[in-house]
Design a protein around this motif. Structure first.
Motif, PDB file in Angstrom:
ATOM      1  N   GLY A 156     -11.504 -17.216 -24.409  1.00 10.86           N
ATOM      2  CA  GLY A 156     -10.824 -18.593 -24.240  1.00 10.86           C
ATOM      3  C   GLY A 156     -10.524 -19.231 -25.547  1.00 10.86           C
ATOM      4  N   CYS A 157     -11.545 -19.393 -26.212  1.00 11.27           N
ATOM      5  CA  CYS A 157     -11.419 -20.365 -27.670  1.00 11.27           C
ATOM      6  C   CYS A 157     -11.738 -19.563 -28.807  1.00 11.27           C
ATOM      7  N   GLY A 158     -12.482 -18.325 -28.667  1.00 11.55           N
ATOM      8  CA  GLY A 158     -12.823 -17.585 -30.045  1.00 11.55           C
ATOM      9  C   GLY A 158     -14.018 -17.634 -30.560  1.00 11.55           C
ATOM     10  N   ALA A 159     -14.965 -18.508 -29.852  1.00 15.73           N
ATOM     11  CA  ALA A 159     -16.160 -19.144 -30.224  1.00 15.73           C
ATOM     12  C   ALA A 159     -17.166 -17.770 -30.270  1.00 15.73           C
ATOM     13  N   THR A 160     -18.124 -17.633 -31.105  1.00 10.76           N
ATOM     14  CA  THR A 160     -19.205 -16.583 -31.061  1.00 10.76           C
ATOM     15  C   THR A 160     -20.161 -16.962 -29.667  1.00 10.76           C
ATOM     16  N   VAL A 161     -20.409 -15.762 -28.940  1.00 17.21           N
ATOM     17  CA  VAL A 161     -21.195 -16.101 -27.914  1.00 17.21           C
ATOM     18  C   VAL A 161     -22.482 -15.144 -27.879  1.00 17.21           C
ATOM     19  N   PHE A 162     -23.668 -15.773 -27.590  1.00 19.99           N
ATOM     20  CA  PHE A 162     -24.836 -15.019 -27.836  1.00 19.99           C
ATOM     21  C   PHE A 162     -25.349 -15.124 -26.308  1.00 19.99           C
ATOM     22  N   ALA A 163     -26.140 -14.227 -25.952  1.00 15.79           N
ATOM     23  CA  ALA A 163     -26.740 -13.897 -24.766  1.00 15.79           C
ATOM     24  C   ALA A 163     -28.325 -13.384 -24.706  1.00 15.79           C
ATOM     25  N   ALA A 164     -28.929 -13.821 -23.768  1.00 14.37           N
ATOM     26  CA  ALA A 164     -30.380 -13.267 -23.570  1.00 14.37           C
ATOM     27  C   ALA A 164     -30.233 -11.812 -23.271  1.00 14.37           C
ATOM     28  N   GLU A 165     -31.303 -10.833 -23.523  1.00 12.32           N
ATOM     29  CA  GLU A 165     -31.329  -9.489 -23.412  1.00 12.32           C
ATOM     30  C   GLU A 165     -30.951  -8.983 -21.791  1.00 12.32           C
ATOM     31  N   LEU A 166     -31.116  -9.700 -21.007  1.00  8.59           N
ATOM     32  CA  LEU A 166     -31.045  -8.928 -19.719  1.00  8.59           C
ATOM     33  C   LEU A 166     -29.603  -9.885 -18.917  1.00  8.59           C
ATOM     34  N   GLN A 167     -29.205 -10.933 -19.662  1.00  4.38           N
ATOM     35  CA  GLN A 167     -28.165 -11.516 -19.087  1.00  4.38           C
ATOM     36  C   GLN A 167     -26.661 -10.794 -18.838  1.00  4.38           C
ATOM     37  N   ALA A 168     -26.098 -10.504 -17.610  1.00  6.16           N
ATOM     38  CA  ALA A 168     -24.703  -9.844 -17.511  1.00  6.16           C
ATOM     39  C   ALA A 168     -23.732 -10.862 -17.883  1.00  6.16           C
ATOM     40  N   ALA A 169     -23.805 -12.059 -17.614  1.00  9.46           N
ATOM     41  CA  ALA A 169     -22.833 -12.959 -17.967  1.00  9.46           C
ATOM     42  C   ALA A 169     -23.279 -14.531 -18.437  1.00  9.46           C
ATOM     43  N   VAL A 170     -22.620 -15.240 -19.156  1.00  8.34           N
ATOM     44  CA  VAL A 170     -22.962 -16.448 -19.965  1.00  8.34           C
ATOM     45  C   VAL A 170     -21.745 -17.272 -19.787  1.00  8.34           C
ATOM     46  N   ARG A 171     -22.004 -18.649 -19.973  1.00  9.09           N
ATOM     47  CA  ARG A 171     -20.865 -19.449 -20.230  1.00  9.09           C
ATOM     48  C   ARG A 171     -20.626 -19.798 -21.754  1.00  9.09           C
ATOM     49  N   CYS A 172     -19.374 -19.831 -22.334  1.00  5.38           N
ATOM     50  CA  CYS A 172     -19.275 -20.236 -23.404  1.00  5.38           C
ATOM     51  C   CYS A 172     -19.823 -21.605 -23.884  1.00  5.38           C
ATOM     52  N   ARG A 173     -20.622 -21.738 -24.813  1.00  7.78           N
ATOM     53  CA  ARG A 173     -20.937 -23.233 -25.078  1.00  7.78           C
ATOM     54  C   ARG A 173     -19.869 -24.124 -25.628  1.00  7.78           C
ATOM     55  N   ALA A 174     -18.790 -23.476 -26.252  1.00  9.47           N
ATOM     56  CA  ALA A 174     -17.752 -24.463 -26.896  1.00  9.47           C
ATOM     57  C   ALA A 174     -16.588 -24.754 -25.657  1.00  9.47           C
ATOM     58  N   CYS A 175     -16.275 -23.770 -24.893  1.00 10.85           N
ATOM     59  CA  CYS A 175     -15.248 -24.230 -23.888  1.00 10.85           C
ATOM     60  C   CYS A 175     -15.792 -23.813 -22.315  1.00 10.85           C
ATOM     61  N   GLU A 176     -16.898 -23.596 -22.318  1.00 11.27           N
ATOM     62  CA  GLU A 176     -17.551 -23.536 -20.908  1.00 11.27           C
ATOM     63  C   GLU A 176     -16.803 -22.228 -19.961  1.00 11.27           C
ATOM     64  N   ALA A 177     -16.208 -21.346 -20.587  1.00 16.32           N
ATOM     65  CA  ALA A 177     -15.425 -20.187 -19.921  1.00 16.32           C
ATOM     66  C   ALA A 177     -16.510 -19.245 -19.719  1.00 16.32           C
ATOM     67  N   GLU A 178     -16.434 -18.503 -18.519  1.00 15.18           N
ATOM     68  CA  GLU A 178     -17.225 -17.293 -18.118  1.00 15.18           C
ATOM     69  C   GLU A 178     -17.288 -16.053 -19.136  1.00 15.18           C
ATOM     70  N   HIS A 179     -18.387 -15.545 -19.725  1.00 16.34           N
ATOM     71  CA  HIS A 179     -18.184 -14.466 -20.551  1.00 16.34           C
ATOM     72  C   HIS A 179     -18.960 -13.301 -19.732  1.00 16.34           C
ATOM     73  N   ASP A 180     -18.174 -12.284 -19.697  1.00 15.30           N
ATOM     74  CA  ASP A 180     -18.975 -10.951 -19.107  1.00 15.30           C
ATOM     75  C   ASP A 180     -19.571 -10.257 -20.418  1.00 15.30           C
ATOM     76  N   VAL A 181     -20.911 -10.466 -20.390  1.00 14.16           N
ATOM     77  CA  VAL A 181     -21.743  -9.877 -21.532  1.00 14.16           C
ATOM     78  C   VAL A 181     -21.489  -8.279 -21.536  1.00 14.16           C
ATOM     79  N   ARG A 182     -21.686  -7.710 -20.369  1.00 10.84           N
ATOM     80  CA  ARG A 182     -21.790  -6.080 -20.407  1.00 10.84           C
ATOM     81  C   ARG A 182     -20.688  -5.597 -20.949  1.00 10.84           C
TER      82      ARG A 182
END
Length: 264
Positions: A156-182
Protein backbone atom coordinates in the motif's frame (compact mmCIF):
# COMPACT_ATOMS: atom_id res chain seq x y z
CA UNK A 1 55.41 -19.25 39.82
CA UNK A 2 54.65 -15.49 39.81
CA UNK A 3 51.17 -14.25 38.93
CA UNK A 4 50.95 -12.88 35.41
CA UNK A 5 48.65 -10.01 34.34
CA UNK A 6 45.68 -10.91 32.20
CA UNK A 7 46.28 -9.89 28.59
CA UNK A 8 42.54 -9.48 27.94
CA UNK A 9 41.79 -7.05 30.79
CA UNK A 10 42.32 -3.29 30.35
CA UNK A 11 45.88 -2.39 31.45
CA UNK A 12 44.55 -0.12 34.23
CA UNK A 13 42.72 -2.97 36.00
CA UNK A 14 44.33 -6.20 34.86
CA UNK A 15 43.47 -9.23 37.00
CA UNK A 16 46.19 -11.72 37.99
CA UNK A 17 46.44 -15.10 36.27
CA UNK A 18 47.58 -18.09 38.33
CA UNK A 19 46.99 -20.99 35.95
CA UNK A 20 50.12 -20.54 33.84
CA UNK A 21 48.12 -18.97 31.02
CA UNK A 22 47.47 -15.31 30.29
CA UNK A 23 43.66 -14.99 30.61
CA UNK A 24 41.96 -14.35 33.97
CA UNK A 25 38.86 -16.27 35.15
CA UNK A 26 36.65 -13.19 34.69
CA UNK A 27 37.57 -12.79 31.02
CA UNK A 28 37.24 -16.53 30.45
CA UNK A 29 33.71 -16.49 31.92
CA UNK A 30 32.76 -13.69 29.52
CA UNK A 31 34.18 -15.72 26.64
CA UNK A 32 32.15 -18.77 27.69
CA UNK A 33 28.99 -16.63 27.65
CA UNK A 34 29.83 -15.46 24.14
CA UNK A 35 30.36 -19.02 22.91
CA UNK A 36 27.09 -20.20 24.44
CA UNK A 37 25.29 -17.51 22.45
CA UNK A 38 26.55 -18.92 19.14
CA UNK A 39 23.24 -20.68 18.23
CA UNK A 40 21.33 -17.44 18.81
CA UNK A 41 23.91 -15.47 16.81
CA UNK A 42 23.56 -17.81 13.82
CA UNK A 43 19.75 -17.50 13.96
CA UNK A 44 20.04 -13.73 14.10
CA UNK A 45 22.40 -13.67 11.12
CA UNK A 46 20.03 -15.85 9.11
CA UNK A 47 17.25 -13.34 9.81
CA UNK A 48 19.45 -10.37 8.90
CA UNK A 49 20.63 -12.02 5.67
CA UNK A 50 17.06 -11.84 4.33
CA UNK A 51 17.06 -8.04 4.61
CA UNK A 52 17.70 -6.06 1.45
CA UNK A 53 21.17 -4.54 1.66
CA UNK A 54 22.78 -4.03 -1.74
CA UNK A 55 21.83 -3.26 -5.32
CA UNK A 56 22.40 -5.76 -8.10
CA UNK A 57 21.39 -6.46 -11.68
CA UNK A 58 17.86 -7.59 -12.40
CA UNK A 59 17.53 -11.13 -13.73
CA UNK A 60 15.82 -9.79 -16.86
CA UNK A 61 16.72 -6.51 -18.50
CA UNK A 62 18.93 -4.72 -20.93
CA UNK A 63 22.70 -4.37 -20.73
CA UNK A 64 22.58 -0.63 -20.03
CA UNK A 65 22.99 -1.02 -16.29
CA UNK A 66 19.89 1.13 -15.60
CA UNK A 67 17.68 -1.86 -14.89
CA UNK A 68 18.63 -2.59 -11.29
CA UNK A 69 16.86 -3.71 -8.13
CA UNK A 70 17.84 -4.42 -4.52
CA UNK A 71 19.10 -7.92 -3.82
CA UNK A 72 16.93 -9.82 -1.37
CA UNK A 73 19.78 -10.65 0.97
CA UNK A 74 22.34 -8.87 3.13
CA UNK A 75 25.90 -9.66 1.99
CA UNK A 76 27.47 -8.18 5.11
CA UNK A 77 25.56 -10.59 7.35
CA UNK A 78 26.28 -13.45 4.94
CA UNK A 79 30.02 -12.70 5.14
CA UNK A 80 29.85 -12.56 8.93
CA UNK A 81 28.06 -15.90 9.04
CA UNK A 82 30.82 -17.50 6.98
CA UNK A 83 33.56 -15.89 9.12
CA UNK A 84 31.96 -17.24 12.32
CA UNK A 85 31.67 -20.71 10.81
CA UNK A 86 35.34 -20.76 9.79
CA UNK A 87 36.78 -19.31 13.00
CA UNK A 88 34.84 -21.80 15.11
CA UNK A 89 36.07 -24.72 13.02
CA UNK A 90 39.66 -23.59 13.41
CA UNK A 91 39.25 -22.94 17.14
CA UNK A 92 37.64 -26.33 17.73
CA UNK A 93 40.50 -28.25 16.11
CA UNK A 94 43.24 -29.20 18.61
CA UNK A 95 46.81 -28.74 17.40
CA UNK A 96 48.14 -30.24 15.14
CA UNK A 97 44.89 -31.48 13.60
CA UNK A 98 43.29 -29.66 10.65
CA UNK A 99 39.81 -28.11 11.05
CA UNK A 100 36.88 -30.36 10.22
CA UNK A 101 33.50 -29.43 8.75
CA UNK A 102 31.54 -29.00 11.99
CA UNK A 103 28.22 -27.12 12.23
CA UNK A 104 28.64 -23.90 14.27
CA UNK A 105 26.75 -25.21 17.34
CA UNK A 106 28.85 -28.40 17.40
CA UNK A 107 32.07 -26.43 16.89
CA UNK A 108 31.08 -24.09 19.75
CA UNK A 109 30.68 -27.08 22.08
CA UNK A 110 34.09 -28.37 21.00
CA UNK A 111 35.61 -24.94 21.75
CA UNK A 112 34.23 -25.10 25.30
CA UNK A 113 35.69 -28.58 25.75
CA UNK A 114 39.08 -27.32 24.57
CA UNK A 115 39.00 -24.22 26.79
CA UNK A 116 40.38 -25.76 30.07
CA UNK A 117 43.53 -26.89 28.29
CA UNK A 118 43.92 -23.54 26.52
CA UNK A 119 43.67 -21.68 29.84
CA UNK A 120 46.95 -23.25 30.96
CA UNK A 121 48.82 -21.99 27.89
CA UNK A 122 50.44 -18.57 27.39
CA UNK A 123 48.63 -18.07 24.07
CA UNK A 124 45.14 -18.38 25.53
CA UNK A 125 44.45 -14.62 25.44
CA UNK A 126 45.32 -14.36 21.74
CA UNK A 127 43.17 -17.43 20.99
CA UNK A 128 40.19 -15.92 22.81
CA UNK A 129 40.77 -12.46 21.32
CA UNK A 130 40.76 -13.82 17.76
CA UNK A 131 37.47 -15.64 18.24
CA UNK A 132 35.85 -12.76 20.12
CA UNK A 133 36.75 -10.25 17.40
CA UNK A 134 34.87 -12.29 14.78
CA UNK A 135 31.85 -12.77 17.07
CA UNK A 136 31.73 -9.06 17.90
CA UNK A 137 31.82 -8.16 14.22
CA UNK A 138 29.04 -10.67 13.51
CA UNK A 139 26.79 -9.26 16.25
CA UNK A 140 27.37 -5.85 14.66
CA UNK A 141 25.80 -7.22 11.46
CA UNK A 142 22.64 -8.16 13.33
CA UNK A 143 20.26 -5.21 13.23
CA UNK A 144 16.91 -6.57 14.35
CA UNK A 145 15.66 -7.91 17.71
CA UNK A 146 15.50 -11.70 18.00
CA UNK A 147 11.70 -11.75 17.93
CA UNK A 148 11.36 -9.95 14.57
CA UNK A 149 12.39 -10.47 10.97
CA UNK A 150 12.18 -8.49 7.74
CA UNK A 151 8.87 -9.34 6.02
CA UNK A 152 9.03 -7.25 2.87
CA UNK A 153 7.54 -3.88 2.02
CA UNK A 154 3.92 -2.81 2.29
CA UNK A 155 2.12 -2.96 -1.05
CA UNK A 156 0.00 0.00 0.00
CA UNK A 157 2.62 2.58 1.04
CA UNK A 158 6.01 0.90 0.49
CA UNK A 159 7.02 1.04 4.16
CA UNK A 160 9.33 -1.65 5.59
CA UNK A 161 7.39 -4.33 7.47
CA UNK A 162 8.71 -6.54 10.29
CA UNK A 163 6.97 -9.56 11.80
CA UNK A 164 7.44 -11.93 14.70
CA UNK A 165 8.88 -15.32 13.80
CA UNK A 166 5.54 -17.19 13.80
CA UNK A 167 3.24 -14.42 12.54
CA UNK A 168 1.46 -15.22 9.26
CA UNK A 169 0.03 -11.70 8.85
CA UNK A 170 0.65 -8.25 10.33
CA UNK A 171 -0.60 -4.70 9.80
CA UNK A 172 1.67 -2.06 8.32
CA UNK A 173 2.52 0.48 11.03
CA UNK A 174 2.49 3.29 8.48
CA UNK A 175 -0.87 2.77 6.74
CA UNK A 176 -2.53 -0.10 8.70
CA UNK A 177 -2.84 -2.25 5.56
CA UNK A 178 -2.92 -6.05 6.03
CA UNK A 179 0.39 -7.70 5.14
CA UNK A 180 0.68 -11.41 4.28
CA UNK A 181 4.04 -12.37 5.78
CA UNK A 182 4.32 -15.85 4.28
CA UNK A 183 3.41 -14.69 0.79
CA UNK A 184 5.90 -11.83 0.84
CA UNK A 185 8.64 -14.08 2.21
CA UNK A 186 8.03 -16.49 -0.67
CA UNK A 187 8.15 -13.60 -3.16
CA UNK A 188 11.44 -12.37 -1.71
CA UNK A 189 13.00 -15.82 -2.04
CA UNK A 190 11.79 -16.17 -5.62
CA UNK A 191 13.14 -12.72 -6.46
CA UNK A 192 16.48 -13.58 -4.89
CA UNK A 193 16.78 -16.83 -6.87
CA UNK A 194 16.24 -14.84 -10.08
CA UNK A 195 19.30 -12.64 -9.41
CA UNK A 196 22.44 -12.89 -11.53
CA UNK A 197 25.76 -12.84 -9.65
CA UNK A 198 29.43 -13.61 -10.13
CA UNK A 199 30.86 -16.90 -8.84
CA UNK A 200 32.54 -15.06 -5.95
CA UNK A 201 29.35 -13.30 -4.81
CA UNK A 202 27.36 -16.51 -5.29
CA UNK A 203 29.69 -18.41 -2.95
CA UNK A 204 29.03 -15.79 -0.26
CA UNK A 205 25.22 -16.07 -0.27
CA UNK A 206 24.60 -19.76 -0.99
CA UNK A 207 24.80 -20.83 2.69
CA UNK A 208 21.64 -18.79 3.34
CA UNK A 209 19.70 -20.54 0.58
CA UNK A 210 20.75 -24.12 1.13
CA UNK A 211 22.78 -24.31 4.35
CA UNK A 212 25.86 -25.61 2.52
CA UNK A 213 28.57 -23.43 0.93
CA UNK A 214 30.09 -23.89 -2.49
CA UNK A 215 33.38 -22.39 -3.67
CA UNK A 216 33.60 -19.99 -6.59
CA UNK A 217 36.16 -22.31 -8.17
CA UNK A 218 33.61 -25.14 -8.01
CA UNK A 219 31.05 -23.06 -9.91
CA UNK A 220 33.60 -22.32 -12.62
CA UNK A 221 34.52 -26.02 -12.74
CA UNK A 222 30.87 -26.93 -13.28
CA UNK A 223 30.77 -24.53 -16.23
CA UNK A 224 33.97 -25.93 -17.76
CA UNK A 225 32.43 -29.41 -17.56
CA UNK A 226 29.23 -28.29 -19.32
CA UNK A 227 26.97 -28.48 -16.27
CA UNK A 228 25.98 -24.81 -16.64
CA UNK A 229 25.46 -24.69 -20.39
CA UNK A 230 23.14 -21.81 -21.22
CA UNK A 231 23.10 -20.71 -17.56
CA UNK A 232 25.65 -17.89 -17.61
CA UNK A 233 26.24 -14.50 -19.16
CA UNK A 234 28.84 -11.69 -19.09
CA UNK A 235 27.90 -8.82 -16.78
CA UNK A 236 28.50 -5.11 -17.35
CA UNK A 237 31.70 -5.36 -15.28
CA UNK A 238 33.07 -8.05 -17.60
CA UNK A 239 32.70 -10.85 -15.06
CA UNK A 240 30.83 -14.06 -15.79
CA UNK A 241 27.47 -14.12 -14.00
CA UNK A 242 25.16 -16.98 -13.04
CA UNK A 243 21.51 -17.10 -12.01
CA UNK A 244 21.17 -18.00 -8.32
CA UNK A 245 18.31 -20.44 -8.92
CA UNK A 246 20.27 -22.36 -11.58
CA UNK A 247 23.35 -22.70 -9.39
CA UNK A 248 21.17 -23.87 -6.50
CA UNK A 249 19.65 -26.60 -8.67
CA UNK A 250 23.09 -27.90 -9.69
CA UNK A 251 24.39 -27.55 -6.13
CA UNK A 252 21.52 -29.59 -4.68
CA UNK A 253 21.87 -32.27 -7.35
CA UNK A 254 25.58 -32.62 -6.58
CA UNK A 255 24.82 -32.97 -2.85
CA UNK A 256 22.14 -35.56 -3.59
CA UNK A 257 24.57 -37.64 -5.63
CA UNK A 258 27.24 -37.43 -2.94
CA UNK A 259 24.72 -38.59 -0.33
CA UNK A 260 23.64 -41.55 -2.48
CA UNK A 261 27.27 -42.44 -3.20
CA UNK A 262 28.16 -42.38 0.51
CA UNK A 263 25.20 -44.59 1.38
CA UNK A 264 26.02 -47.17 -1.32
Amino acid sequence: MHDQPCRLCPPTRSNPVRSGGDACPSCVRKFVEDIRRIPDLMRQLDVTITRTDVVGQRGLGGPSGDDVQPLAFNLRASDSREEVRLVLRRAAAPVPFAPTALPPAVAATAVLRRLPAEMRRPGCAAWIRGITAVLTKAWGSVDQPAAFRFAGRCQGCGATVFAAELQAAVRCRACEAEHDVRQHTAWMREAAEDQWMSAEDMARVLPWFDGAPVKAATIRKWESRGKLEGMSRVGDDGRRQYRVGDILAVHREQRRRLTLSAAA
